[in-house]
Enzyme design. Structure first.
Site, PDB file in Angstrom:
ATOM      1  N   GLU A 268      -2.765   5.168  15.027  1.00 41.00           N
ATOM      2  CA  GLU A 268      -1.907   6.020  15.954  1.00 41.00           C
ATOM      3  C   GLU A 268      -2.111   7.360  16.096  1.00 41.00           C
ATOM      4  O   GLU A 268      -1.593   7.820  14.325  1.00 41.00           O
ATOM      5  CB  GLU A 268      -0.588   5.832  16.137  1.00 41.00           C
ATOM      6  CG  GLU A 268      -0.050   6.589  17.127  1.00 41.00           C
ATOM      7  CD  GLU A 268       1.645   6.429  17.378  1.00 41.00           C
ATOM      8  OE1 GLU A 268       1.839   6.733  18.153  1.00 41.00           O
ATOM      9  OE2 GLU A 268       2.066   6.410  16.445  1.00 41.00           O
ATOM     10  N   LYS A 336       0.251   5.023  26.164  1.00 40.62           N
ATOM     11  CA  LYS A 336       0.975   4.564  25.717  1.00 40.62           C
ATOM     12  C   LYS A 336       2.303   4.439  27.103  1.00 40.62           C
ATOM     13  O   LYS A 336       2.545   5.056  27.761  1.00 40.62           O
ATOM     14  CB  LYS A 336       2.406   5.103  24.417  1.00 40.62           C
ATOM     15  CG  LYS A 336       3.565   4.511  24.115  1.00 40.62           C
ATOM     16  CD  LYS A 336       3.797   5.244  22.891  1.00 40.62           C
ATOM     17  CE  LYS A 336       4.827   4.800  21.778  1.00 40.62           C
ATOM     18  NZ  LYS A 336       5.215   5.294  21.149  1.00 40.62           N
ATOM     19  N   CYS A 395       2.295   2.487  18.262  1.00 40.13           N
ATOM     20  CA  CYS A 395       3.843   2.657  18.327  1.00 40.13           C
ATOM     21  C   CYS A 395       5.022   1.724  18.458  1.00 40.13           C
ATOM     22  O   CYS A 395       4.383   0.058  17.522  1.00 40.13           O
ATOM     23  CB  CYS A 395       4.306   3.981  18.422  1.00 40.13           C
ATOM     24  SG  CYS A 395       5.692   4.756  16.913  1.00 40.13           S
TER      25      CYS A 395
END
Length: 527
Positions: A268, A336, A395
């Protein structure tokens, strides 16, 4: 008396932190998980006023939060807001939870331990759900070094493991508070509770032992390179160093590979500035080793973390994962869907007074990342021509059971998580994330790959065993084989978070019965 109670609550909070991955015990210890909340529950039990429980709940929440999440202080510009926000949220939870636990502890000993354990699990479920959810630091996460205990997750999710740990705590509490001598208490209600808990623990271990011996057929294999740059692109001056380091490490891994990989996986935020095909930035940078030239050289698809621009006029962008081919085309991207609240995305930004507060008072000029479309599935072919589908949570999304389950229900064979926790600067920040994510592999009996900036980079198999684990905070890369198991849907994958929902329904029904009749179950009148 009051001072003793405060000391016990503080000890309980510290035991809780010791059970979870921490700076002393990097992967935690289940022994502390078995006893951590006993002192806290004991203090609540012996209170005679509901109002006092609120104070003790707030103290437990504050001490445990700071002890577990102290590494949030390194979260760059948002450090104080993030740690204080998490602490405030847990205090608010415990302002409600402590009185509910106090009420559960007033029920007769026949059902008190089970109600109390159920309340704890419902709390963990609720605090892990929704926009403000944080499925981190749960009782279940103290168990990851004891693999047989976590195998029931394919039925109950991680919630069943938390329930077992909470029940062991309450069974110990029952023995402590039973006014009878120990020999007699073991034949009474506390003894029956202990016996039932022991039987449940044994059954869990038996199921776990047989589960660990069960074999799952590999239906395909992906050869991959996991690249751990240990160079944070969000640090000023490191914008291109992260990419340069990734290129160097990738070449080293390719030179030592026995076979050409099917995919290269970075982390990421490997790119601070958006990757766009044929952009001048990546035709020229990193200086002397441009990324576009590197793509053609390696001649292998690469999975990278990069912002994805939705609308340059409004600065709308996603924190995204992109699959890029050697020609530089973005084959697929995923944005995300569960950003870090207030740090990555500010809710209700469209309301003028909210926007004005963040801009004028806090100096935060934008809403942050936009929210992406859920359950996007990537596809890659291996050398045998077999197509492998994968989801790529970003994440801390790999700590949310519903996100992982959504990917699998939408057709993913495996999960490949890209994370960057290097900003935490602590071992516990990395290993707590690993502990929370590990359950996704067991719950769904599928492979979870974690490719991170500084750790924990690992391939987690369907048993929850971490393989090919790279050392923390080291720049390195490794050639790995990612096994693909297209197993039948587990009970958990099929029915999701049924366990805490059933508990919630049962406990709510018991409370309504109590309010309506004035009696608890088994004919006991509440004190």
């Amino acid at each position: 008396m009051v001072l003793t109670d405060f000391v016990l609550v503080i000890v309980s909070a510290l035991l809780y932190a010791l059970g979870l991955p921490n700076e002393l015990l990097h992967y935690g210890n289940p022994v502390f998980g078995f006893i951590a909340i006993v002192p806290f529950l004991y203090v609540l039990y012996r209170q005679d006023r509901l109002s006092r429980t609120v104070l003790f709940g707030a103290v437990f929440a504050l001490i445990s939060t700071v002890s577990v999440y102290f590494w949030l202080l390194f979260f760059q510009d948002f450090s104080i807001w993030t740690l204080s926000g998490v602490a405030a949220a847990h205090i608010l939870y415990f302002l409600v939870l402590a009185p509910i636990l106090f009420t559960a502890l007033k029920y007769p000993p026949h059902i008190r331990p089970f109600l109390t354990a159920g309340v704890w699990v419902i709390y963990e479920f609720l605090k892990s759900t929704g926009y403000l959810g944080l499925p981190w630091g749960l009782l279940a996460h103290t168990s990851i070094t004891f693999l047989p205990l976590i195998q029931i997750s394919d039925i109950t999710g991680q919630w069943g493991v938390s329930f077992l740990f909470a029940l062991i705590n309450t069974a110990i509490l029952e023995i402590l508070i039973d006014p009878k001598p120990l020999r007699r208490s073991l034949c009474g209600s506390s003894g029956r509770t202990a016996a039932f808990t022991l039987i449940l623990l044994i059954l869990t271990l038996v199921y776990g032992t047989f589960s660990l011996k069960r074999s799952y057929p590999e239906t395909a294999v992906l050869d991959a390179v996991l690249v751990q740059q240990n160079a944070d692109s969000w640090v000023a001056g490191n914008e291109m160093e992260s990419i340069r380091q990734g290129q160097v490490l990738t070449r080293e891994a390719l030179n030592s590979a026995a076979v050409k990989p099917d995919i290269i996986i970075w982390s990421e935020n490997a790119f601070r500035y958006p990757y766009i095909k044929n952009s001048i930035r990546y035709r020229r940078n990193p200086t002397g080793d441009p990324f576009n030239s590197f793509l053609k050289e390696i001649d292998t698809p690469i999975l990278i973390g990069s912002p994805y621009i939705l609308d340059p006029k409004t600065y709308s962008a996603l924190n995204a994962v992109m699959l890029v081919n050697p020609e530089g085309d973005i084959l697929e991207y995923y944005g995300k869907t569960h950003p870090v609240p207030f740090a990555e995305n500010i809710p209700f930004w469209n309301l003028s007074f909210v926007r004005a507060f963040f801009i004028k008072v806090l100096g935060i000029p934008s809403q942050g990342w936009n929210i992406g479309i859920p359950n996007i599935i990537f596809e890659i072919k291996n050398k045998g021509g077999e197509s492998v589908s994968f989801g790529s949570p970003i994440c801390f999304e790999d700590t949310f059971p519903y996100i992982a389950r959504g990917f699998f229900k939408n057709g993913a064979d495996i999960l490949i998580n890209l994370s960057n926790d290097s900003w935490s600067k602590t071992i516990s920040g990395e290993t707590q994330h690993y502990a929370a994510a590990l359950f996704r592999a067991v719950e769904n009996r599928r492979t979870l790959v974690r490719s991170t900036n500084a750790g924990v980079t690992v391939v987690i198999d369907p048993y929850g065993i971490g393989r090919n684990m790279l050392p923390l905070f080291v720049s390195t890369a490794e050639n790995v084989q990612i096994p693909v198991y297209r197993t039948a849907q587990t009970f958990y994958m099929r029915f999701g978070d049924w366990f805490p929902v059933v508990l919630l329904i049962l406990l709510t029904s018991i409370q309504f019965y109590t309010i309506k009749t004035g009696n608890s179950l088994y004919g006991y009148r509440l004190k």
